[in-house]
Structure formats: C-alpha cells, structure tokens
Design an enzyme around this catalytic site. Structure first.
Site, PDB file in Angstrom:
ATOM      1  NE  ARG A  30      -3.941  -0.301   0.151  1.00 55.62           N
ATOM      2  CZ  ARG A  30      -5.126  -0.484   0.708  1.00 55.62           C
ATOM      3  NH1 ARG A  30      -5.418  -1.635   1.254  1.00 55.62           N
ATOM      4  NH2 ARG A  30      -6.028   0.449   0.697  1.00 55.62           N
ATOM      5  NE  ARG A  34      -6.489   6.335   2.708  1.00 47.28           N
ATOM      6  CZ  ARG A  34      -7.467   5.638   3.266  1.00 47.28           C
ATOM      7  NH1 ARG A  34      -8.643   6.184   3.440  1.00 47.28           N
ATOM      8  NH2 ARG A  34      -7.265   4.397   3.653  1.00 47.28           N
ATOM      9  NE  ARG A  43      -9.530   8.813  -3.097  1.00 48.28           N
ATOM     10  CZ  ARG A  43     -10.741   9.320  -2.964  1.00 48.28           C
ATOM     11  NH1 ARG A  43     -11.035  10.481  -3.513  1.00 48.28           N
ATOM     12  NH2 ARG A  43     -11.659   8.677  -2.281  1.00 48.28           N
ATOM     13  CG  ASP A  80      -8.911  -1.922  -4.396  1.00 43.40           C
ATOM     14  OD1 ASP A  80      -8.257  -1.362  -3.499  1.00 43.40           O
ATOM     15  OD2 ASP A  80      -9.777  -2.786  -4.166  1.00 43.40           O
ATOM     16  CE1 TYR A 154     -13.534  -5.966   1.225  1.00 43.43           C
ATOM     17  CE2 TYR A 154     -12.001  -7.714   0.654  1.00 43.43           C
ATOM     18  CZ  TYR A 154     -12.308  -6.588   1.389  1.00 43.43           C
ATOM     19  OH  TYR A 154     -11.407  -6.084   2.286  1.00 43.43           O
TER      20      TYR A 154
HETATM   21  O1  CP3 Z   1      -0.108  -1.218  -2.607  1.00 42.81           O
HETATM   22  C1  CP3 Z   1      -0.371  -0.212  -3.301  1.00 42.81           C
HETATM   23  O2  CP3 Z   1      -0.004   0.912  -2.990  1.00 42.81           O
HETATM   24  C2  CP3 Z   1      -1.087  -0.394  -4.635  1.00 42.81           C
HETATM   25  C3  CP3 Z   1      -2.468  -0.170  -4.645  1.00 42.81           C
HETATM   26  C4  CP3 Z   1      -3.434  -1.005  -3.810  1.00 42.81           C
HETATM   27  C5  CP3 Z   1      -4.646  -0.460  -3.352  1.00 42.81           C
HETATM   28  N1  CP3 Z   1      -5.379  -1.465  -2.785  1.00 42.81           N
HETATM   29  C6  CP3 Z   1      -5.067   0.937  -3.505  1.00 42.81           C
HETATM   30  C7  CP3 Z   1      -6.119   1.488  -2.635  1.00 42.81           C
HETATM   31  C8  CP3 Z   1      -3.407  -2.363  -3.442  1.00 42.81           C
HETATM   32  C9  CP3 Z   1      -2.326  -3.386  -3.631  1.00 42.81           C
HETATM   33  C10 CP3 Z   1      -4.652  -2.635  -2.790  1.00 42.81           C
HETATM   34  C11 CP3 Z   1      -5.022  -3.976  -2.299  1.00 42.81           C
HETATM   35  C12 CP3 Z   1      -6.253  -4.156  -1.539  1.00 42.81           C
HETATM   36  N2  CP3 Z   1      -7.436  -3.476  -1.644  1.00 42.81           N
HETATM   37  C13 CP3 Z   1      -6.443  -5.183  -0.595  1.00 42.81           C
HETATM   38  C14 CP3 Z   1      -5.422  -6.229  -0.241  1.00 42.81           C
HETATM   39  C15 CP3 Z   1      -4.389  -5.724   0.676  1.00 42.81           C
HETATM   40  C16 CP3 Z   1      -4.883  -5.396   2.058  1.00 42.81           C
HETATM   41  O3  CP3 Z   1      -4.711  -4.234   2.436  1.00 42.81           O
HETATM   42  O4  CP3 Z   1      -5.399  -6.287   2.734  1.00 42.81           O
HETATM   43  C17 CP3 Z   1      -7.753  -5.062  -0.097  1.00 42.81           C
HETATM   44  C18 CP3 Z   1      -8.406  -5.955   0.961  1.00 42.81           C
HETATM   45  C19 CP3 Z   1      -8.373  -3.996  -0.777  1.00 42.81           C
HETATM   46  C20 CP3 Z   1      -9.775  -3.528  -0.653  1.00 42.81           C
HETATM   47  C21 CP3 Z   1      -9.845  -2.100  -0.311  1.00 42.81           C
HETATM   48  N3  CP3 Z   1      -9.544  -1.068  -1.160  1.00 42.81           N
HETATM   49  C22 CP3 Z   1     -10.285  -1.533   0.897  1.00 42.81           C
HETATM   50  C23 CP3 Z   1     -10.689  -2.344   2.119  1.00 42.81           C
HETATM   51  C24 CP3 Z   1     -10.252  -0.156   0.725  1.00 42.81           C
HETATM   52  C25 CP3 Z   1     -10.826   0.883   1.632  1.00 42.81           C
HETATM   53  C26 CP3 Z   1     -10.132   1.031   2.902  1.00 42.81           C
HETATM   54  C27 CP3 Z   1      -9.254   2.233   2.812  1.00 42.81           C
HETATM   55  O5  CP3 Z   1      -8.051   2.077   2.990  1.00 42.81           O
HETATM   56  O6  CP3 Z   1      -9.820   3.308   2.564  1.00 42.81           O
HETATM   57  C28 CP3 Z   1      -9.722   0.132  -0.553  1.00 42.81           C
HETATM   58  C29 CP3 Z   1      -9.466   1.451  -1.137  1.00 42.81           C
HETATM   59  C30 CP3 Z   1      -8.070   1.731  -1.571  1.00 42.81           C
HETATM   60  N4  CP3 Z   1      -7.333   0.911  -2.371  1.00 42.81           N
HETATM   61  C31 CP3 Z   1      -7.306   2.905  -1.291  1.00 42.81           C
HETATM   62  C32 CP3 Z   1      -6.091   2.748  -1.968  1.00 42.81           C
HETATM   63  C33 CP3 Z   1      -4.966   3.743  -2.035  1.00 42.81           C
HETATM   64  C34 CP3 Z   1      -7.768   4.090  -0.479  1.00 42.81           C
HETATM   65  C35 CP3 Z   1      -8.866   4.789  -1.196  1.00 42.81           C
HETATM   66  C36 CP3 Z   1      -8.774   6.288  -1.238  1.00 42.81           C
HETATM   67  O7  CP3 Z   1      -7.705   6.863  -1.539  1.00 42.81           O
HETATM   68  O8  CP3 Z   1      -9.829   6.895  -1.029  1.00 42.81           O
END
Ligand code: CP3
Length: 345
Positions: A30, A34, A43, A80, A154
C-alpha cells in the site's frame, strides 16, 4: 519471452530468482496511498477512488509517487483487488469512512445474473504501459490481484468484515454456488494478470488478506486449491512470471501453501516469527516481510530493533523487506526514511 530476465539489474527480481542480496530490496504494501501528501492531493482532484484508477495518467502518477520520493525497489501498480468484482458486473463504490461496497451481494443474488464488463479493466492495462515505459531497469514493476478467496468474501458479503462469517457460512451451506463464484474469479483474474504481464509488469503478488479465518479443510479447499489452479493457469501462459503469494493470517499453514500452490515467494504477515519461518520454510525459498505496520507508525528504538531482528533472521535467505500488511495512512514520512536508512546502511 525466454528464460532471460527482462531486467537483469533489478535486485528484487534477483531475490525472486533465489539470489540472496547483501542488502534486501525493499517496498511497502500500500505504498501508493494516503500517507503521502502528494497522493492526497492527486486524490482530492478526483470525485472518488475509482475515477483515479480509471484515469491511467493519474494512476501512473500515483504508482510512481513513492518511487520518486523514496526510491523503493519495486513500484506496485495503482489499482485495487476489487476491480475484479467490478469487471464481473457488480457495482463498486468506496463509501467514505465505511470502506468499499459491492452490489448486489452474492449471498442472496445469483452470479449468473450479473453482466460481465471486462472492458472496465482496460484503463488499468494502459496504466501499466505508461509506468513500464518510464521505470528504471533497477526498479521491479509489480502487478497484483486479490486471491480468489479474499475477492469472494467481498463479492458475497458486499463489504469487508472482521471474520468473513457471511462468506464462510455460504461456503459450507452451498459449496456448489460458492465454487461457481470462485471459478468465475479465477477466470477473470487470469485474464487480468495476463493483461498486466503483457502490458509490462515484471512479477505479480496475490493478496489473500482474509486467508486467516478458515478452518483447516476450508483453507485447503478455498485458499490453497483455487490459488494453485490460478498459479498453474498463469504459468501456462507466462512460464517465467514470478508470483508472490501473501496468505495473511495463514500462520503455520504457509508451509502447505508454498508446497501446494507453487508460488515463487511467500509474503509473511507480522504475526509470523521470522526465526521460525527461516528454520521451517524450504531452504533458499524467497520470503517477503514482515515488519509490523504499527511499529513503523510508532518509530523510535522499537522500529530500529524490529528491523534488526528481521534482517538478522533472514540474513541467510533470499529476502525482500516489506511490512506484514499495508502501511497505515497516519504513518509519518520520517519513519519511512528511518526504515530505508537502516536497511540500506
Ligand atoms: O499497494 C499499493 O499501494 C497499490 C495499490 C493497492 C490499493 N489497494 C489501492 C487502494 C493495493 C495493492 C490494494 C489492495 C487491496 N485493496 C487489498 C489487499 C491488501 C490489504 O490491504 O489487505 C484489499 C483488501 C483492498 C480492498 C480495499 N480497497 C479496501 C478495504 C479499501 C478501503 C479502505 C481504505 O483504505 O480506505 C480500498 C481502497 C483503496 N485501495 C485505497 C487505496 C490507495 C484508499 C482509497 C482512497 O484513496 O480513497
């Protein structure tokens, strides 16, 4: 493409080929997100997370931001895991403060009624092409997807949960319907990862964030077996692609996971004792991990000590330094610098 690695100078790819490096290559799960002010700014200019993913120019920029600031050894594609349900025809919304929502939920809606929309993934392939065109040959470009089980949790419940109870119950109650969901995810994920590879990623990671809550037989059936099928199908198309498996929470079951899925390397979460892992995993098998994201958030001596422990435990094995799970949005940038100085010396 033959056996020749595309980027012979990339330390992370060397580790994935089984060659231990004196200083382990490092990236953070990740890392595009943020905790970076430049990400928050990018964003803000978008109406939501999906519009950012779908704008390949902006998504390429988000992918590269952590590389420009910190020089990590890998860039991970900005996308994602939930774009797979989106491509399978569910609606996807990121609700502020509540996390992602998928509709309709497959606990009460038949998968066959969804209309597949794989074109929704096209902007992601364009992001890959853009990033691949600018990345240094020393920086590994990682693609990724969720693993079938985690994506299914999900799709079935429509949202994340602590214990995946809705999905685990469905898998017992109606294994036939649940298998169909898993199979559909495997097929779409195979296309998605192949598309990323053809567009230019060097390796891929499978995120199985919710692998940890299954009973042993269900773990075999819904984590190991679908992952093994996905890995084998992907290798039929792309025999040389390195694959990092990350079955979070799998604990001692990582041994069976490695043996049966045939992944190239294993991502370890922060609950795994690195000395145990080094002793019990196959000799020379590449590992990735496993600093606690909370110690990176906290910093100080505790951070230095945790890093030293991990470096020491894996000093004789191919190792990619990483967190045990994603970096937390409140993490100070100075702590990331401290981490990199400590690892790079
Ligand atoms: O690693 C990276 O930087 C690359 C991008 C990446 C994102 N999501 C971007 C993202 C990767 C590899 C993921 C994987 C992901 N997404 C997982 C597996 C890894 C883990 O953390 O367990 C899961 C379960 C998700 C599902 C997901 N996406 C959730 C639960 C959320 C919301 C929670 C949150 O953090 O807000 C997201 C949104 C998301 N995916 C964001 C980012 C940068 C944040 C959204 C935003 O900027 O508003």
């Amino acid at each position: 493409m033959g056996k020749q690695r595309k980027k012979p100078e990339a330390p992370l790819l060397k580790v994935l080929a089984g060659q231990k490096q004196t200083r382990p290559p490092v990236w953070l799960m990740r890392q595009a997100g943020r905790y970076l002010p430049e990400y928050r700014k990018l964003r803000e200019q978008k109406a939501g997370f999906l519009p950012l993913v779908e704008d390949s120019k902006a998504a390429a920029e988000a992918t590269l931001q952590p590389i420009h600031r910190f020089g990590f050894d890998a860039a991970i594609l900005f996308s994602d895991i939930l774009v797979i349900p989106y491509a399978l025809g569910q609606d996807l919304a990121f609700v502020k403060g509540e996390g992602p929502k998928l509709t309709p939920t497959l606990v009460d809606h038949n998968l066959r009624l969804l209309e597949k929309t794989p074109n929704r993934l096209n902007p992601v392939y364009e992001t890959v092409r853009k990033v691949a065109a600018t990345l240094s040959p020393k920086t590994t470009f990682l693609g990724f997807s969720g693993s079938p089980w985690t994506v299914a949790t999900y799709m079935v419940a429509g949202e994340g949960s602590r214990d995946q109870a809705v999905t685990r119950a469905m898998a017992y109650r109606d294994p036939q319907a649940f298998s169909e969901i898993i199979d559909a995810i495997i097929d779409q994920t195979l296309d998605y990862l192949s598309g990323q590879i053809e567009a230019g990623v060097d390796a891929v990671q499978l995120f199985d964030s919710w692998a940890g809550t299954l009973s042993p037989q269900q773990f075999e059936r819904w984590v190991i077996d679908p992952t093994a099928r996905l890995v084998s199908k992907l290798r039929e198309k792309h025999p040389d692609i390195p694959i990092i498996g990350f079955p979070k929470g799998a604990a001692s079951r990582i041994k069976a996971y490695i043996a049966d899925t045939k992944v190239t390397a294993i991502g370890l979460d922060e609950t795994i004792d690195p000395y145990w892992a080094d002793q019990y995993l196959p000799a020379g098998f590449p590992v990735q991990g496993n600093l606690d994201p909370l110690v990176l958030l906290s910093g100080g001596d505790a951070l230095d000590q945790s890093i030293t422990t991990i470096l020491d435990a894996f000093s004789e094995r191919p190792h990619i330094f990483n967190l045990g799970h994603g970096i937390l949005p409140q993490t100070p940038l100075t702590h990331v610098s401290q981490l990199l100085e400590k690892i790079r010396g």
